[in-house]
Design an enzyme around this catalytic site. Structure first.
Site, PDB file in Angstrom:
ATOM      1  N   ASP A  10      44.477  38.897   4.627  1.00  0.00           N
ATOM      2  CA  ASP A  10      45.206  39.965   5.323  1.00  0.00           C
ATOM      3  C   ASP A  10      46.420  39.428   6.081  1.00  0.00           C
ATOM      4  O   ASP A  10      47.388  40.155   6.339  1.00  0.00           O
ATOM      5  CB  ASP A  10      44.299  40.689   6.336  1.00  0.00           C
ATOM      6  CG  ASP A  10      42.856  40.803   5.903  1.00  0.00           C
ATOM      7  OD1 ASP A  10      42.375  39.914   5.165  1.00  0.00           O
ATOM      8  OD2 ASP A  10      42.189  41.758   6.309  1.00  0.00           O
ATOM      9  N   ASP A  13      46.268  39.906  13.852  1.00  0.00           N
ATOM     10  CA  ASP A  13      46.742  41.222  13.427  1.00  0.00           C
ATOM     11  C   ASP A  13      47.830  41.808  14.325  1.00  0.00           C
ATOM     12  O   ASP A  13      48.169  42.996  14.196  1.00  0.00           O
ATOM     13  CB  ASP A  13      45.564  42.190  13.308  1.00  0.00           C
ATOM     14  CG  ASP A  13      44.747  41.908  12.051  1.00  0.00           C
ATOM     15  OD1 ASP A  13      45.329  41.455  11.051  1.00  0.00           O
ATOM     16  OD2 ASP A  13      43.529  42.144  12.071  1.00  0.00           O
TER      17      ASP A  13
END
Ligand code: GLY
Length: 385
Positions: free
Chosen positions: A167, A106
Site C-alpha cells: 500500500d 498512511d
C-alpha cells in the site's frame, strides 16, 4: 481501436449520476469524515479519543478520501460548497498532527487527497504546510539500512519495526511532491529507494505481489512475507495488486524511470489475466471458490491505474488497458452501485480484508477511486497523486 470520447452515452450517464449523488450526499454528510455506512448512513471517523492514539477515529488511514471526493467535485463543477466542505474535513485532520502517536505511513493517503489537492487548486499556504509536515513524518519512517519505509506502528500482536507493505506505493507520491515543492531532493531519494526495494522484494515472477514483507530492521535483509489482508501467505490480495499496479505507475510519472512503468505493466498483466468473466473482483485471486467474497474497491483502483498506463503506451497496447478498465467500471456501474438516496455511498460490496468478519460493505475509497476513474475517462480528473 477503443475510444472513450466525450459523446459516450454511458460515460455521460454515469457522470450525471455521480454529480447528482454527490450533490445530495455532500450536504447530508458535510460535518463528517465517512469511512463506511451503517444502515445506509455514512459513519463518522472524525471522532476524537482522549487517549490520543485511536487509529479508528480521526487518525483512521482513509480519512483523506472524503476530502478527495469533494475536491474532485469542486474541480469538475466549480461549486463553492465542495471547497467549503473539503476545507472543513482537512482542518479536522490537524488533530492527528497534535496526537502524533496514531499516525503511520498512511499519511500519504490522508494528506494527498486533502492538502496536496487543496494546495494544487487554491495555493492555500496552510495546506502546503500540512502536506510538508506529513511528508516529513513519512520520510522519518525510512530505514536506511533496509532502504524501506516502515508501514505501521507496533500492532497488539507484535513488533512491526521491519514491516513494509505494498500500500506504501500510494503514500510515497507525497515524498515526490515534497521534493518538487521544496527543491530538496531528500524526499525523492527516499521514495525511489523504497520503490526499488518494493520492486525487488514484493513483486513475484508472475506479476503478482505480496502484501507484507518483513525486513530485519538492523541488518536490512528481507526475512519473511505475510498474506496480510489477503487469504494466506503467498496468495494474491486483489487490492494489494492494485496498490502495486497504480503505485508503480505513479512512481513512473514522478521519475520518468522506465523500470517503474515496466513493473506497473507487469502487475497489470497479471491483474488483467485474472479478471473473471463476470468482471467481479474477488478479495484474493487465490481464495477458495466458496465463499465468494468480493471487493469492489479493488476494481475501482485497478481501473484508475489501467487508465493511467493506457495514456503512455502505443495505440495497440492502449486498447488492452482501456478495455480492461472499462470492463471493471461498467460491471461496477451495472451491478455494484447504489445511486438512490437509500445509501450514502455509491459502491457496494467492498471488503477491507479476507479474514475480517464483515464483507460486502460500502467503503469510502471505493467511491473515491470510482469517481476518479470516471473523471479520468471524461478527461477531467484532478490529478494530485
Ligand atoms: N491500506 C490498507 C488497505 O488497503 O486496506
Amino acid at each position: 481501436m477503443l475510444v472513450v470520447d466525450k459523446g459516450n452515452v454511458w460515460l455521460d450517464q454515469v457522470f450525471q449520476k455521480i454529480t447528482d449523488k454527490m450533490d445530495w450526499v455532500s450536504d447530508k454528510s458535510q460535518d463528517k469524515i465517512p469511512y463506511t455506512t451503517i444502515k445506509g448512513t455514512h459513519d463518522d471517523r472524525a471522532v476524537q479519543n482522549p487517549s490520543g492514539d485511536n487509529e479508528d477515529g480521526i487518525n483512521w488511514w482513509t480519512n483523506g478520501f472524503w476530502g478527495g471526493m469533494l475536491w474532485q467535485m469542486y474541480h469538475v463543477t466549480g461549486h463553492e460548497k465542495y471547497k467549503q466542505y473539503a476545507n472543513f474535513a482537512e482542518d479536522k485532520l490537524d488533530a492527528c498532527f497534535a496526537q502524533f502517536y496514531g499516525l503511520h505511513h498512511d499519511v500519504g493517503f490522508m494528506w494527498i487527497p486533502t492538502s496536496v489537492a487543496n494546495y494544487q487548486l487554491t495555493q492555500n499556504p496552510a495546506s502546503r504546510k500540512r502536506a510538508l509536515h506529513a511528508a516529513n513524518l513519512l520520510a522519518g519512517r525510512y530505514n536506511p539500512v533496509g532502504q524501506f519505509i516502515r508501514a505501521w506502528n507496533d500492532l497488539p500482536e507484535g513488533d512491526t519495526r521491519g514491516w513494509a507493505i505494498i500500500d506504501s506505493m500510494l503514500n510515497i507520491p507525497l515524498l515526490y511532491w515534497a521534493s518538487a515543492e521544496t527543491g530538496d531532493p531528500r524526499f525523492r531519494h527516499i521514495a525511489e529507494r523504497h520503490a526499488d526495494t518494493v520492486m525487488n522484494t514484493f513483486v513475484r515472477p508472475d506479476g503478482s505481489v505480496h502484501h507484507i514483507v518483513q525486513f530485519d530492521p538492523f541488518l536490512g535483509n528481507a526475512v519473511k512475507t505475510y498474506g496480510g489482508q489477503g487469504y494466506e501467505n503467498g496468495s494474491s490480495w486483489t487490492r494489494g495488486q492494485t496498490w502495486g499496479l497504480y503505485g508503480f505507475m505513479m512512481s513512473y510519472q514522478h521519475t520518468g524511470n522506465e523500470k517503474y512503468l515496466h513493473t506497473a505493466k507487469q502487475i497489470a498483466h497479471y491483474f488483467i489475466a485474472n479478471i473473471p468473466d463476470n468482471g467481479i473482483i474477488p478479495v484474493d485471486f487465490r481464495q477458495p471458490k466458496e465463499p465468494t467474497y468480493e471487493d469492489s474497491t479493488a476494481a475501482a483502483i485497478a481501473a484508475c491505474g489501467l487508465i493511467e498506463i493506457s495514456k503512455v503506451v502505443g495505440a495497440y497496447e492502449k486498447d488492452l488497458y482501456l478495455r480492461a478498465a472499462l470492463k471493471l467500471l461498467r460491471t461496477l456501474d451495472e451491478q455494484r452501485t447504489d445511486w438512490s438516496t437509500n445509501c450514502d455511498c455509491i459502491l457496494q460490496n467492498g471488503s477491507a480484508a479476507y479474514h475480517n468478519s464483515t464483507h460486502h460493505q460500502s467503503i469510502i475509497y471505493g467511491d473515491y477511486y470510482f469517481i476518479e476513474a470516471i473523471l479520468k475517462l471524461k478527461g477531467n480528473d484532478l490529478y494530485f497523486w
